[in-house]
Design a protein around this motif. Structure first.
Motif, PDB file in Angstrom:
ATOM      1  N   TRP A   1       0.842  -1.187   0.000  1.00 33.91           N
ATOM      2  CA  TRP A   1       0.000   0.000   0.000  1.00 33.91           C
ATOM      3  C   TRP A   1       0.880   1.241   0.000  1.00 33.91           C
ATOM      4  O   TRP A   1       2.009   1.225   0.486  1.00 33.91           O
TER       5      TRP A   1
ATOM      6  N   THR B   1      -1.110  -4.867  -5.290  1.00 31.77           N
ATOM      7  CA  THR B   1      -1.297  -3.460  -4.924  1.00 31.77           C
ATOM      8  C   THR B   1      -2.678  -3.004  -5.371  1.00 31.77           C
ATOM      9  O   THR B   1      -3.446  -3.773  -5.939  1.00 31.77           O
TER      10      THR B   1
ATOM     11  N   ILE C   1       3.727  -1.038   3.805  1.00 25.82           N
ATOM     12  CA  ILE C   1       3.084   0.259   3.607  1.00 25.82           C
ATOM     13  C   ILE C   1       4.142   1.323   3.363  1.00 25.82           C
ATOM     14  O   ILE C   1       5.020   1.555   4.201  1.00 25.82           O
TER      15      ILE C   1
ATOM     16  N   THR D   1      -3.967   5.980   1.928  1.00 27.47           N
ATOM     17  CA  THR D   1      -3.081   5.090   2.691  1.00 27.47           C
ATOM     18  C   THR D   1      -3.463   5.097   4.164  1.00 27.47           C
ATOM     19  O   THR D   1      -3.455   4.047   4.823  1.00 27.47           O
TER      20      THR D   1
ATOM     21  N   GLU E   1      -6.371   2.807   4.605  1.00 27.30           N
ATOM     22  CA  GLU E   1      -5.976   1.399   4.587  1.00 27.30           C
ATOM     23  C   GLU E   1      -5.346   0.974   5.905  1.00 27.30           C
ATOM     24  O   GLU E   1      -5.639  -0.105   6.439  1.00 27.30           O
TER      25      GLU E   1
END
Length: 466
Positions: free
Chosen positions: A165, A194, A265, A272, A275
């Motif tokens: 991510w 991704t 990440i 982001t 997530e």
């Protein structure tokens, strides 16, 4: 493939009209499915057109869904039954999808994936007699069935899938770093998944391609997981060789965490943050306390302050129970790959011990708060309860909705339209928490992480610190 038009007399590229046969994993459609597509409602027709257009625009820079839809406002797609199955009639398609009048093979495969996934959800899952989009069991089964139909689930492959991510709008140094991490993962035979777009979604895939080439283990799996409202703003990058489109952001996020064996990440913006909050909120469930799902935050030395800001925000909002679930590794791609590879071996051992499948983590407990689709209207955004007295998992779910709404206002066509009509979203809550959210969002804005054209970014939100 029959080409009808290509360029004008001045040799400038024009939209192309053509007929093609599907390619890749599109299953043969029944007469009933073709009839349903032909008689599609306005909603399904719009979704199909938008996703197909995004795929045909793959590789083009930009994150403005409205601009792309306006540029190709005359684009249309129709599915027809023929003696060899189906063919697709495309009118005024983006010229970047063609070379010398022939559609690029990879784009043709991704276009077939669009037809496959939209057809499967709207013609099969939504027509099941027990369809219930608020039932946790039904939702998880739907995610499984969509992934299985797309051939994403493979019982013959041992745990090796790393979900990456990170932001679509990142500086060159962060992109290059994500590519180097991907290279190290590829050297170790790890596959990449991704959100399929540019930036930190493309870098790891590109790097892994070189790593696998060196080890002679090509092609590898480069899985792109997306959903209709975001694909237009984040078209699939050219390296994606398996694309799957989930119906909404919540099912997309569930697909990520169900198939992941580890998650890396990279720096990013509001998407982001959404997530991260989604994953940590799930991991805070008591039933998931002993779940093996390694989570690494990483970036180059220049992003050290970024991860300090993220870590401080998570510690302030969710506490130590959340921050202990991830490891921060700065400026060391080799260590990231080594650590992830080692932790995935632990995931394998844990799955064997718990008699759990390698390809889909059914044991992961995902509460309703993270599964029910959230529609970020102005009323819904202003009604989100934001207070640190809430249970940590509920606070994480609510914070996730805040960032999800901001993503919609930034890059999704319907979100942009709502902001244009009714002004910025208003976000209310506990004073100190509002200050923390405002500080993090301002940091994203200052670093140009909200949109690709961030120099003139106008916030789609207002933080009410009262």
């Amino acid at each position: 493939m029959k080409n009808i038009s290509q360029t004008n007399s001045n040799n400038f590229a024009e939209p192309i009209s053509t007929q093609i046969y599907p390619l890749g994993t599109l299953n043969t459609l029944s007469k009933k499915e073709i009839a349903r597509l032909s008689q599609a409602t306005d909603e399904v027709g719009m979704i199909l057109r938008q996703c197909a257009l995004a795929v045909l625009n793959s590789g083009e820079q930009g994150d403005d869904a409205e601009s792309m839809l306006e540029k190709y406002k005359n684009f249309s797609l129709q599915v027809h039954e023929v003696n060899r199955g189906i063919h697709l009639d495309l009118k005024d398609a983006p010229e970047c999808a063609f070379v010398d009048g022939k559609m690029i093979r990879g784009i043709r495969e991704l276009l077939s994936a669009v037809i496959r996934d939209i057809t499967y959800f709207h013609c099969e899952i939504k027509n099941e007699s027990d369809y219930d989009d608020k039932n946790p069991s039904f939702i998880s089964n739907s995610v499984f069935e969509i992934l299985r139909n797309a051939n994403i689930l493979n019982s013959q492959i041992e745990p090796n899938l790393v979900v990456c991510w990170g932001g679509h709008s990142i500086p060159r140094g962060e992109y290059d770093y994500s590519k180097t991490v991907g290279y190290q993962l590829g050297l170790r035979g790890l596959d990449i998944c991704t959100g399929c777009g540019p930036g930190a979604m493309k870098g790891p895939m590109k790097g892994a391609t070189f790593g696998r080439a060196k080890q002679r283990t090509l092609p590898g799996r480069y899985i792109g997981v997306t959903e209709p409202s975001i694909i237009a703003a984040e078209s699939p990058n050219p390296i994606v060789n398996q694309l799957v489109i989930l119906p909404d952001i919540e099912k997309r996020l569930e697909a990520f965490v169900r198939i992941a064996h580890g998650i890396i990440i990279f720096p990013g913006g509001a998407g982001t943050a959404e997530e991260i909050l989604y994953l940590l909120g799930i991991l805070l469930q008591p039933e998931n306390e002993n779940l093996q799902l390694p989570m690494i935050f990483t970036g180059p030395a220049s992003s050290k302050d970024y991860f300090q800001k993220i870590d401080d925000f998570l510690n302030f909002t969710l506490g130590n129970e959340a921050t202990k679930r991830y490891k921060i590794i700065i400026d060391d791609p080799t260590e990231v790959a080594r650590h992830m590879n080692y932790r995935i071996s632990e995931v394998k051992d844990s799955r064997i011990t718990n008699n759990e499948s390698f390809y889909f983590n059914w044991n992961l407990k995902i509460p309703n708060e993270f599964q029910i689709p959230f529609d970020p209207t102005h009323e819904a955004m202003s009604s989100i309860e934001l207070n640190r007295s809430l249970p940590k998992d509920i606070l994480a779910a609510n914070l996730r909705k805040v960032f999800s709404g901001i993503v919609a206002g930034n890059i999704k066509a319907n979100g942009i339209q709502r902001i244009r009509e009714f002004g910025p979203f208003e976000i209310h809550g506990e004073l100190e928490l509002m200050k923390a959210i405002d500080s993090l969002l301002n940091y994203f804005v200052q670093q140009g992480r909200m949109k690709m054209a961030s120099s003139n970014y106008i916030p789609c939100y207002t933080i009410k610190k009262v």
